[in-house]
Design a protein around this motif. Structure first.
Motif, PDB file in Angstrom:
ATOM      1  N   LEU A   1      59.337  21.900-140.825  1.00  0.00           N
ATOM      2  CA  LEU A   1      57.976  21.592-140.521  1.00  0.00           C
ATOM      3  C   LEU A   1      57.303  20.709-141.733  1.00  0.00           C
ATOM      4  N   CYS A   2      56.487  19.854-141.396  1.00  0.00           N
ATOM      5  CA  CYS A   2      55.883  19.049-142.406  1.00  0.00           C
ATOM      6  C   CYS A   2      54.611  19.621-142.654  1.00  0.00           C
ATOM      7  N   LEU A   3      54.320  19.974-143.952  1.00  0.00           N
ATOM      8  CA  LEU A   3      53.182  20.511-144.233  1.00  0.00           C
ATOM      9  C   LEU A   3      51.758  19.667-144.297  1.00  0.00           C
ATOM     10  N   ALA A   4      52.076  18.376-144.119  1.00  0.00           N
ATOM     11  CA  ALA A   4      50.935  17.512-143.941  1.00  0.00           C
ATOM     12  C   ALA A   4      50.740  17.263-142.505  1.00  0.00           C
ATOM     13  N   CYS A   5      51.434  16.810-141.639  1.00  0.00           N
ATOM     14  CA  CYS A   5      51.150  16.544-140.382  1.00  0.00           C
ATOM     15  C   CYS A   5      51.616  17.379-139.165  1.00  0.00           C
ATOM     16  N   GLY A   6      52.487  18.476-139.602  1.00  0.00           N
ATOM     17  CA  GLY A   6      52.892  19.569-138.949  1.00  0.00           C
ATOM     18  C   GLY A   6      54.101  19.097-137.922  1.00  0.00           C
ATOM     19  N   GLU A   7      54.576  17.963-138.151  1.00  0.00           N
ATOM     20  CA  GLU A   7      55.768  17.351-137.244  1.00  0.00           C
ATOM     21  C   GLU A   7      56.823  18.330-137.619  1.00  0.00           C
ATOM     22  N   GLN A   8      57.564  18.910-136.268  1.00  0.00           N
ATOM     23  CA  GLN A   8      58.734  19.780-136.490  1.00  0.00           C
ATOM     24  C   GLN A   8      59.863  19.043-136.061  1.00  0.00           C
ATOM     25  N   THR A   9      61.019  19.261-136.868  1.00  0.00           N
ATOM     26  CA  THR A   9      62.350  18.497-136.579  1.00  0.00           C
ATOM     27  C   THR A   9      63.521  19.681-136.795  1.00  0.00           C
ATOM     28  N   PRO A  10      64.579  19.429-136.189  1.00  0.00           N
ATOM     29  CA  PRO A  10      65.662  20.114-136.425  1.00  0.00           C
ATOM     30  C   PRO A  10      66.245  20.263-137.785  1.00  0.00           C
ATOM     31  N   ARG A  11      66.638  21.522-138.365  1.00  0.00           N
ATOM     32  CA  ARG A  11      67.136  21.287-139.899  1.00  0.00           C
ATOM     33  C   ARG A  11      68.485  20.653-139.966  1.00  0.00           C
ATOM     34  N   GLY A  12      69.326  20.478-138.681  1.00  0.00           N
ATOM     35  CA  GLY A  12      70.412  19.457-138.998  1.00  0.00           C
ATOM     36  C   GLY A  12      70.218  18.057-139.186  1.00  0.00           C
ATOM     37  N   VAL A  13      68.896  17.717-138.583  1.00  0.00           N
ATOM     38  CA  VAL A  13      68.556  16.315-138.923  1.00  0.00           C
ATOM     39  C   VAL A  13      68.261  16.103-140.401  1.00  0.00           C
ATOM     40  N   LEU A  14      67.383  17.048-140.956  1.00  0.00           N
ATOM     41  CA  LEU A  14      67.267  17.019-142.280  1.00  0.00           C
ATOM     42  C   LEU A  14      68.593  16.839-143.307  1.00  0.00           C
ATOM     43  N   GLN A  15      69.370  17.822-142.654  1.00  0.00           N
ATOM     44  CA  GLN A  15      70.680  17.845-143.643  1.00  0.00           C
ATOM     45  C   GLN A  15      71.507  16.312-143.775  1.00  0.00           C
ATOM     46  N   GLU A  16      71.488  15.800-142.535  1.00  0.00           N
ATOM     47  CA  GLU A  16      71.874  14.365-142.562  1.00  0.00           C
ATOM     48  C   GLU A  16      71.020  13.567-143.550  1.00  0.00           C
ATOM     49  N   ARG A  17      69.921  13.647-143.685  1.00  0.00           N
ATOM     50  CA  ARG A  17      69.086  12.665-144.595  1.00  0.00           C
ATOM     51  C   ARG A  17      69.194  13.236-146.014  1.00  0.00           C
ATOM     52  N   PHE A  18      69.369  14.482-146.230  1.00  0.00           N
ATOM     53  CA  PHE A  18      69.931  14.890-147.694  1.00  0.00           C
ATOM     54  C   PHE A  18      71.159  14.247-147.995  1.00  0.00           C
ATOM     55  N   GLU A  19      72.155  14.120-147.137  1.00  0.00           N
ATOM     56  CA  GLU A  19      73.543  13.442-147.456  1.00  0.00           C
ATOM     57  C   GLU A  19      73.229  12.187-147.991  1.00  0.00           C
ATOM     58  N   ALA A  20      72.722  11.352-146.856  1.00  0.00           N
ATOM     59  CA  ALA A  20      72.130  10.051-147.269  1.00  0.00           C
ATOM     60  C   ALA A  20      71.552   9.624-148.526  1.00  0.00           C
ATOM     61  N   LEU A  21      70.663  10.504-149.131  1.00  0.00           N
ATOM     62  CA  LEU A  21      69.957  10.212-150.264  1.00  0.00           C
ATOM     63  C   LEU A  21      70.576  10.657-151.507  1.00  0.00           C
ATOM     64  N   ASN A  22      71.756  11.856-151.111  1.00  0.00           N
ATOM     65  CA  ASN A  22      72.568  12.266-152.282  1.00  0.00           C
ATOM     66  C   ASN A  22      74.044  12.170-152.096  1.00  0.00           C
ATOM     67  N   PRO A  23      74.432  10.863-151.901  1.00  0.00           N
ATOM     68  CA  PRO A  23      75.943  10.471-151.690  1.00  0.00           C
ATOM     69  C   PRO A  23      77.045  11.047-152.922  1.00  0.00           C
ATOM     70  N   THR A  24      76.265  11.049-154.155  1.00  0.00           N
ATOM     71  CA  THR A  24      77.405  11.472-155.363  1.00  0.00           C
ATOM     72  C   THR A  24      76.808  12.794-156.019  1.00  0.00           C
ATOM     73  N   TRP A  25      75.776  13.287-155.313  1.00  0.00           N
ATOM     74  CA  TRP A  25      75.492  14.573-155.919  1.00  0.00           C
ATOM     75  C   TRP A  25      76.388  15.877-155.800  1.00  0.00           C
ATOM     76  N   ARG A  26      76.638  16.488-156.900  1.00  0.00           N
ATOM     77  CA  ARG A  26      77.698  17.652-156.607  1.00  0.00           C
ATOM     78  C   ARG A  26      76.983  18.849-157.161  1.00  0.00           C
ATOM     79  N   ALA A  27      77.449  20.108-156.880  1.00  0.00           N
ATOM     80  CA  ALA A  27      77.041  21.257-157.173  1.00  0.00           C
ATOM     81  C   ALA A  27      78.076  22.577-156.783  1.00  0.00           C
ATOM     82  N   GLU A  28      78.033  23.423-157.887  1.00  0.00           N
ATOM     83  CA  GLU A  28      78.807  24.402-157.552  1.00  0.00           C
ATOM     84  C   GLU A  28      78.134  25.831-157.712  1.00  0.00           C
ATOM     85  N   ALA A  29      78.061  26.700-156.733  1.00  0.00           N
ATOM     86  CA  ALA A  29      77.235  27.750-156.509  1.00  0.00           C
ATOM     87  C   ALA A  29      78.020  28.949-156.607  1.00  0.00           C
TER      88      ALA A  29
END
Length: 344
Positions: A166-194
């Motif tokens: 959910l967007c806190l400003a306009c209320g637009e609702q999108t699937p979480r899987g779509v956001l995952q793809e945007r994360f991947e595009a913005l962070n192509p070399t980011w690595r993490a161990e958890a």
């Protein structure tokens, strides 16, 4: 109970490597011990369900732990028992960009596993009860979409769902899987161990790992994004609460499955009062607002059922806040007991 995850990019494809313990043993890791199923208790629950014509079921985290999703409160195996970490607070998420960055980095790593969890026999049993006309309405406090995956349709997700953003400003609702793809595009070399899974689809990362993680804004208006769930300290939508109260009043019995129905006393929401010099009246006002926010963990719906003199049954490992109001209490695994009940 150390569960290791490694996230890395390889030839443009993101992969999450899970330890053997996580991949094969997590279903039992987060379920507290329980006594063997008592045949007499099964008969009592069968009688309770058979006499119900409009059964309302309310589920909590104890249903999803059998699918490998940890909860907060379970004795010895819940997040509170295993770590000193606490859930994110709504106010912190809304007001502080670094908090949102940390949350989304953790959620990005944990999402592939969280979204892959599947319904267990308890989810499938309740879905079949609905198809057979026994279950009038299902109210869940869980945000994992497992009831939906099992086919439940007469369903209210009281605290929202992690599979929506959910967007806190306009209320637009999108699937979480779509956001995952945007994360991947913005962070192509980011690595993490958890190490360690949390109940809400995220994992534990260090501050150093989080600092370089980039979070996209809303594609429509540029506002900040939030999972479409009720964080601690937030309020459940009043219209949704009223809707559930109406369903309770229309029902002829109520079954609680996998929920302690507790208010989160001792939770970090109490921190603003620690060392505070506020007047007594201000402290009381704060605590009243806090309790009103947290009480919709489900307890108020139990009170409504009690007022309507509806029979109440509770299936939960360990005590609940409403045991004294129930005509039947069972301490068994949800997925072990519910499939034994014939809804017809």
């Amino acid at each position: 109970m150390n569960v290791g995850l490694t996230l890395r990019a390889a030839k443009g494809c993101w992969r999450v490597n899970l330890s053997q313990q996580c991949a094969h043993g997590s279903i039992g890791l987060f379920v507290p011990p329980s006594p063997p199923v008592d045949p007499e208790k099964v008969k009592e629950l069968q009688r309770f369900v058979s006499l119900s014509k409009k059964l309302l079921v309310m589920t909590g985290a104890g249903v999803s732990t059998e699918s490998g999703i940890p909860d907060y409160r379970s004795e010895k195996v819940g997040l509170y028992a295993r770590t000193d970490r606490r859930p994110i607070q709504h106010r912190d998420f809304v007001q502080r960009a670094p908090v949102r960055q940390r949350y989304w980095a953790r959620n990005f790593v944990g999402w592939p596993r969280f979204s892959s969890h599947q319904p267990n026999p308890a989810h499938w049993a309740l879905s079949s009860w609905e198809r057979l006309g026994k279950l009038y309405w299902l109210v869940t406090q869980n945000v994992d979409a497992l009831h939906t995956k099992a086919g439940s349709q007469r369903l209210t997700e009281l605290h929202g769902c992690m599979h929506r953003v959910l967007c806190l400003a306009c209320g637009e609702q999108t699937p979480r899987g779509v956001l995952q793809e945007r994360f991947e595009a913005l962070n192509p070399t980011w690595r993490a161990e958890a190490h360690g899974l949390a109940p809400d689809g995220d994992v534990f990362l260090t501050e150093e790992q989080v600092q370089s993680f980039r979070v996209p804004p809303c594609a429509r208006c540029g506002g900040p994004l939030k999972p479409d769930v009720v964080f601690f300290g937030d309020t459940v939508n009043p219209d949704k609460v009223d809707f559930v109260h109406r369903r309770v009043k229309e029902a002829d019995s109520l079954l609680v499955v996998g929920s302690s129905l507790q208010v989160f006393v001792g939770h970090p929401l109490w921190e603003p009062l620690r060392g505070s010099r506020l007047a007594v009246s201000s402290c009381i006002s704060y605590l009243c607002r806090l309790l009103l926010r947290q009480v919709y963990s489900g307890y108020r719906f139990i009170l409504t059922a009690r007022e309507k003199k509806l029979p109440i049954a509770i299936l939960n490992i360990g005590p609940t806040r409403s045991d004294h109001l129930a005509c039947l209490k069972l301490d068994s695994r949800c997925g072990e007991l519910l499939p034994l009940i014939d809804p017809q």
